[in-house]
Each structure stands twice: as structure tokens, then as C-alpha cells.
Write an enzyme that holds these catalytic residues in place. Structure first.
Site, PDB file in Angstrom:
ATOM      1  N   ARG A  15       0.526  -0.887   0.292  1.00 42.44           N
ATOM      2  CA  ARG A  15      -0.458  -0.283  -0.140  1.00 42.44           C
ATOM      3  C   ARG A  15       0.963   1.201   0.067  1.00 42.44           C
ATOM      4  O   ARG A  15       2.155   1.171   0.415  1.00 42.44           O
ATOM      5  CB  ARG A  15      -1.132  -0.176   1.490  1.00 42.44           C
ATOM      6  N   GLU A  39      -3.986   7.796  -5.645  1.00 45.31           N
ATOM      7  CA  GLU A  39      -4.497   7.598  -6.908  1.00 45.31           C
ATOM      8  C   GLU A  39      -5.572   8.017  -7.408  1.00 45.31           C
ATOM      9  O   GLU A  39      -6.257   7.382  -6.918  1.00 45.31           O
ATOM     10  CB  GLU A  39      -3.218   5.923  -7.218  1.00 45.31           C
ATOM     11  N   HIS A  61      -0.829   0.755 -10.077  1.00 42.84           N
ATOM     12  CA  HIS A  61      -1.926  -0.400  -9.239  1.00 42.84           C
ATOM     13  C   HIS A  61      -2.751  -2.044  -9.725  1.00 42.84           C
ATOM     14  O   HIS A  61      -4.245  -2.547  -9.727  1.00 42.84           O
ATOM     15  CB  HIS A  61      -3.078   0.657  -8.162  1.00 42.84           C
TER      16      HIS A  61
END
Length: 315
Positions: free
Chosen positions: A234, A263, A281
């Protein structure tokens, strides 16, 4: 029988959306033009929240749903869910571990190889005619036989370490304690010391208040001007300002990142760097894993409303 009303925080693939719509009365928060009005209108009836790891459910959302019983997270990370608010109200929380472990580990290894060997730049070298005009691509750095550190030897960290063994690497790890299953790996309690001993440092920690910015200036500087940081955990585990400063000044050699603060609107400083590999991601982004994740989200919801044990509880 009436379908239980649930609040869906973010979109899912169609193969998940259709069975979710069939089993539940779904209110799509992400499609609402006025999200506060939607919560005011449907919140009092909501019994479950289906969300994604990076979206979670904050206290205000939870408090707007007084009948809320369970939050089912599509993803392994649940740090964006206000767990304290859930504890106060006896709300169950689930996630989707295990099903995404191997794909996340695969991407971490791929990012290491891609950045170390300069594969993106090398393809451009071929496509833009540089190979024919300028000759051989500039030399890069090997991976095999070097030193790797794994910060967090949980499910994903362990799978990363297993793959690193195939490259005959010296592997060390940090965690809250030494792990009995870490055969052939060295335990290093201090993350700064782990970074000092590593050419490649993989961040595979579960995010929490305790791990926020655990990779700060001292860890980054210890990794050094020849080191590479790979984050498949993370964004909050890394101090982004410290990371950007080190990348810009070359105090850190390079970084391969799949997650970012804020993000998808990442800090524009990243875009100006040539020593960072940026990914959107998508470490769990395979058809197989995403289908398994969606199934587990629904399995947890179905088990709850059937009064059965939750397959993958967090709370």
C-alpha cells in the site's frame, strides 16, 4: 424473498456485477451524482457494503447506514475501512486474501526484472530506430545472485521470497518476529538494517497505523544509490516525499511502484523521473484472480445473510 439492500462503493467487472445484482438490491454509490443525497435516501436501509480495498468505507459512510451488518472488501487491503467504527457497531468486515497472492508476487518479480534490465527503454530503443542508428542498448544491472530484502513476510512476501530463490539470491526479511517457515532466509528485525543489506527491497506489508511511512528517509537512504525499492503493498507504507527526494537526487537508485498516494492522480514529480517504473495498481489484475476475488466478495455476503461462518473474516 426480498433481496438484502447493499451499497456498492466502486465498479466491478461485468462478470461480478451481474451476479451481485441478481442476489442483492444494489445501490451504486459510485454512479450517484449527489452521493450525500444517496446516502441520506438509502443509508437507513443498507445492511451491507461491497467495496474495494483502496476505496474502503469511512466513519461518515458507516454512520449513515445504521442497519449496516457487514462490509465485504474486494481486495486484500482493508486499511481504508474504519475498523474502529465497525468495532463500535459490531459490524463484520471481510476481504479477499490468498486468491490474489501469487499474481501480486508475480508482478513484483516482473517489476524488478523490467526495471533492472531496462526493458521498457530497450523496447523504445528498437522501435524508434536507435538500435540501427546508435548500436547496442546501454548496459543494465543483473538480478541473479544479488541481495534481496522482503519487508513483511506474510502471504505475499513469502511468495515473493520463493520466487527470488529461483534467482539464487541472498534473501533476508523483516517482520514483527522471525518466521518458522522462512527456511534459508535471514531474519533482520530492523528495516533500516534490512535495507542496508539489500540490493532490492520489496515492500509487502499489510498497511496499518503502525506501518505508515515505515519506509522513510532512513530506510531509503540505507538502500542507497545502487538500490531498488519495489512496492506491491500500500502507498501509505512509504513516505512518498522522502522517496521522491531520494530518486531526484539519486540517493536511491530506482523504484518500481504499483501504488501511490492519491491514486490515480499521482504526484507529477514521478512522471519526470527516468529511474522509476510506474504501474496502475494492477498487481492482482488477471482475469483469473479478479473472478476469484469477486466470487469471494459474494460468498462472504451470502454467508453472512445465511447466518453461516464468514469465509474470510477480518472482524
Amino acid at each position: 424473498m426480498n433481496k438484502p439492500p447493499i451499497l456498492q462503493i466502486g465498479p466491478y467487472p461485468q462478470w461480478d456485477q451481474e451476479p451481485l445484482d441478481a442476489a442483492f438490491q444494489v445501490h451504486r454509490y459510485f454512479e450517484a451524482a449527489d452521493k450525500e443525497k444517496l446516502l441520506a435516501d438509502v443509508g437507513p436501509s443498507i445492511r451491507a457494503i461491497a467495496t474495494r480495498g483502496e476505496l474502503g468505507a469511512n466513519r461518515a459512510m458507516i454512520e449513515a447506514c445504521p442497519k449496516l451488518e457487514v462490509i465485504s472488501v474486494y481486495g486484500v487491503g482493508f486499511d481504508a475501512v474504519d475498523l474502529q467504527a465497525c468495532r463500535e457497531r459490531g459490524i463484520r468486515v471481510t476481504n479477499t486474501p490468498d486468491v490474489l497472492t501469487n499474481d501480486v508476487a508475480d508482478l513484483g518479480i516482473a517489476m524488478m526484472l523490467c526495471l533492472s534490465r531496462g526493458m521498457i527503454g530497450a523496447e523504445t530503443w528498437v522501435r524508434d530506430g536507435s538500435w540501427a542508428q546508435k548500436g547496442l542498448y546501454p548496459l543494465k544491472r543483473r538480478v541473479w545472485g544479488r541481495r534481496a530484502g522482503v519487508l513483511g513476510l506474510g502471504r505475499i512476501g513469502f511468495e515473493v521470497a520463493k520466487r527470488l530463490k529461483g534467482f539464487d539470491m541472498q534473501i533476508a526479511y523483516s517482520d514483527v518476529e522471525a518466521k518458522s517457515y522462512a527456511s534459508g532466509m535471514s531474519f533482520v528485525a530492523d528495516p533500516v538494517e534490512l535495507a542496508t543489506q539489500s540490493d532490492f527491497l520489496f515492500v509487502t506489508l499489510v498497511a496499518s497505523a503502525a506501518t505508515r511511512h515505515i519506509v522513510g528517509r532512513k530506510v531509503i537512504e540505507a538502500l542507497g544509490s545502487e538500490g531498488m525499492l519495489i512496492n506491491i503493498s500500500r502507498a501509505s507504507n512509504i513516505d512518498e516525499e522522502a522517496l521522491l527526494d531520494a530518486l531526484e537526487t539519486r540517493k536511491l537508485g530506482s523504484a518500481a511502484l504499483d501504488v501511490f498516494e492519491g491514486e490515480p492522480k499521482l504526484n507529477p514529480r514521478f512522471l519526470a523521473l527516468d529511474n522509476v517504473l510506474l504501474q496502475p495498481h494492477h498487481a492482482s489484475g488477471t482475469v483469473e484472480t479478479r473472478k476469484a476475488m469477486g466470487q469471494l466478495v459474494r460468498d462472504n455476503l451470502a454467508a453472512h445473510f445465511a447466518g453461516q461462518a464468514l469465509p474470510t473474516p477480518v472482524l
